[in-house]
Scaffold this motif. Structure first.
Motif, short mmCIF file in Angstrom:
data_model
loop_
_atom_site.label_atom_id
_atom_site.label_comp_id
_atom_site.label_asym_id
_atom_site.label_seq_id
_atom_site.Cartn_x
_atom_site.Cartn_y
_atom_site.Cartn_z
N ASP A 68 47.36 12.17 12.64
CA ASP A 68 48.32 13.19 13.65
C ASP A 68 48.57 12.38 14.97
N ARG A 69 49.86 12.34 15.18
CA ARG A 69 50.20 11.43 16.40
C ARG A 69 49.78 11.95 17.88
N ASP A 70 49.35 10.94 18.50
CA ASP A 70 49.13 11.57 20.17
C ASP A 70 50.43 11.32 20.78
N ASP A 71 50.37 11.67 22.04
CA ASP A 71 51.51 11.52 22.74
C ASP A 71 52.14 10.35 22.69
N PRO A 72 53.38 10.08 22.29
CA PRO A 72 53.96 8.87 22.05
C PRO A 72 54.57 8.28 23.26
N ARG A 73 54.72 8.90 24.31
CA ARG A 73 55.68 8.49 25.56
C ARG A 73 54.74 7.13 26.27
N ASP A 74 55.68 6.59 27.02
CA ASP A 74 55.15 5.43 28.03
C ASP A 74 54.95 6.05 29.42
N ALA A 75 53.70 5.45 30.03
CA ALA A 75 53.46 5.96 31.24
C ALA A 75 53.50 4.84 32.34
N LEU A 76 53.60 5.02 33.64
CA LEU A 76 53.75 4.26 34.86
C LEU A 76 52.45 4.57 35.69
N CYS A 77 51.86 3.61 35.93
CA CYS A 77 50.64 3.49 36.89
C CYS A 77 50.94 2.70 38.08
N ALA A 78 51.21 3.39 39.36
CA ALA A 78 51.77 2.78 40.49
C ALA A 78 50.85 2.89 41.58
N ARG A 79 51.08 1.58 42.46
CA ARG A 79 50.26 2.02 43.72
C ARG A 79 50.70 3.26 44.41
N ARG B 215 49.28 -9.30 30.41
CA ARG B 215 48.41 -9.57 29.08
C ARG B 215 47.17 -8.88 29.49
N GLY B 216 46.17 -8.52 28.62
CA GLY B 216 44.86 -8.09 28.68
C GLY B 216 44.84 -6.35 28.30
N ASN B 217 43.61 -6.09 28.53
CA ASN B 217 43.44 -4.68 27.88
C ASN B 217 43.93 -3.84 29.10
N ALA B 218 43.72 -2.56 29.00
CA ALA B 218 44.25 -1.56 29.88
C ALA B 218 43.67 -1.65 31.24
N GLY B 219 41.99 -1.94 31.26
CA GLY B 219 41.47 -1.79 32.46
C GLY B 219 42.10 -3.19 33.25
N THR B 220 42.22 -4.18 32.51
CA THR B 220 42.48 -5.59 33.17
C THR B 220 43.94 -5.38 33.69
N LEU C 33 52.16 1.35 30.52
CA LEU C 33 51.21 1.47 29.41
C LEU C 33 51.69 2.48 28.60
N ALA C 34 51.08 2.53 27.26
CA ALA C 34 51.38 3.89 26.49
C ALA C 34 50.25 4.92 26.87
N ALA D 73 44.74 7.64 27.44
CA ALA D 73 44.03 8.81 27.13
C ALA D 73 42.63 8.45 26.35
N ARG D 74 43.02 7.40 25.45
CA ARG D 74 41.85 7.08 24.66
C ARG D 74 40.93 6.31 25.30
N VAL D 75 41.15 5.61 26.43
CA VAL D 75 40.19 4.96 27.05
C VAL D 75 39.69 5.62 28.64
N GLY D 76 40.10 7.10 28.63
CA GLY D 76 39.75 7.64 29.85
C GLY D 76 40.54 7.20 31.14
N ARG D 77 41.70 6.99 31.04
CA ARG D 77 42.29 6.47 32.39
C ARG D 77 43.67 7.09 32.71
N LEU D 78 43.72 8.48 32.47
CA LEU D 78 44.93 9.17 32.58
C LEU D 78 45.05 9.51 34.26
N ASP D 79 43.77 9.45 34.84
CA ASP D 79 43.91 9.66 36.17
C ASP D 79 44.87 8.74 36.82
#
Length: 313
Positions: A98-109, A147-152, A167-168, A173-179
């Motif tokens: 079952d698909r999770d949220d397919p959207r792209d997200a911006l994380c900005a300063r 490049r790199g993982n989400a945290g990087t 990022l997706a 959401a899967r790595v707990g970084r929605l904040d």
């Protein structure tokens, strides 16, 4: 039932292990089968080359597939958007979750939304698809590969290397970084990668209907139909997962709606199309047919040329 737990192969990144553990737990909950994770390093995880240099197709899945074919693992979990569209000899996709949220997200300063970024702001993303669609929306921004993982990648903002990253949403959401999310791109703004948000469970074709038939317990029919349509567009355009192609399908009120876009890397040219079809009868066949018809319409408008030109850059 065997006393030995089933061996689920996964990449080693936090995101991969998180999503693989979620699938393992779902399998156990629904079938009673014990599952243990086998951590495997892929070439895509260790190389420092950018996605466009790697060619995209298969770089994150080949090591897992080698383990499947050699018997080192029983099945593997992939982010479907990383999976090549061409069938792999001897392997089968036993389930698409079952698909999770397919959207792209911006994380900005400073919590900024995309529209609030000042002209010249530096946005990091490793995806040519994202760069092309973002450039079409905001050609006044600077887009750089990252490049790199989400945290990087998120750390590059704090280090001052970039002002924002894209990022997706599902991965964050899967790595707990929605904040860290400051804005979300609706499909009307930016179409996701074909299959984004969905996970594929792959195993030997000879075992899919045999001792691993229980994997079907985590298959989600509506998601399978939607991503089949999306991935058919990608296949018909002969484009890899690094191509500037976005596609999104959804099932609603008995119909499958498919939207797709091919955008030049600088955002200056785009081919966008939409079609829908009823999902009665053979949903998989209807989804494939829908994807082919839409792709052929787009090719008639020059989408294949845009894909070819982007591959040469």
């Amino acid at each position: 039932m065997s006393d030995r737990p089933a061996r689920l192969g996964t990449r080693r990144s936090p995101m991969a292990t998180s999503q693989s553990q979620a699938v393992a737990d779902a399998i156990t909950d629904r079938t009673g089968t014990r599952v243990e994770l086998e951590l495997i390093t892929s070439y895509g995880d260790v190389t420092q080359a950018h996605l466009t240099q790697l060619g995209g197709t298969g770089v994150f899945v080949n090591s897992l597939r080698e383990q499947l074919l050699s018997g080192g693992i029983d099945f593997a979990v992939h982010s479907l958007k990383d999976l090549p569209t061409a069938p792999a000899d001897g392997l089968a996709i036993a389930a698409i979750t079952d698909r999770d949220d397919p959207r792209d997200a911006l994380c900005a300063r400073d919590g900024r939304k995309f529209s609030d970024l000042p002209p010249g702001a530096v946005v990091g993303t490793g995806s040519p698809r994202r760069v092309a669609q973002l450039a079409a929306l905001r050609p006044d921004l600077t887009y750089v590969p990252i490049r790199g993982n989400a945290g990087t990648r998120l750390g590059r903002i704090a280090e001052g290397e970039v002002d924002a990253v894209v990022l997706a949403y599902a991965g964050l959401a899967r790595v707990g970084r929605l904040d860290d999310v400051t804005d979300v791109f609706e499909p009307e703004q930016m179409l996701p990668a074909p299959g984004q948000g969905a996970l594929a469970v792959e195993c030997l074709a000879s075992r899919a209907d045999g001792d691993l038939a229980y994997l079907a317990a985590v298959d989600h029919a509506a998601t399978r139909a939607a991503v089949t349509a999306e991935r058919t567009v990608l296949a018909e355009l002969e484009a890899g997962c690094a191509a500037p192609v976005g596609a999104y399908a959804e099932v609603h009120d008995g119909r499958l709606r498919l939207r797709a876009a091919v955008v030049a890397p600088d955002g200056s040219e785009a081919v966008r199309r939409e079609r829908s079809v009823g999902t009665g009868g053979d949903a998989a066949a209807a989804a494939s047919s829908l994807g082919r018809e839409l792709a052929r319409e787009m090719i008639g408008e020059g989408a294949d040329r845009i894909v070819a030109d982007a591959a040469e850059e």
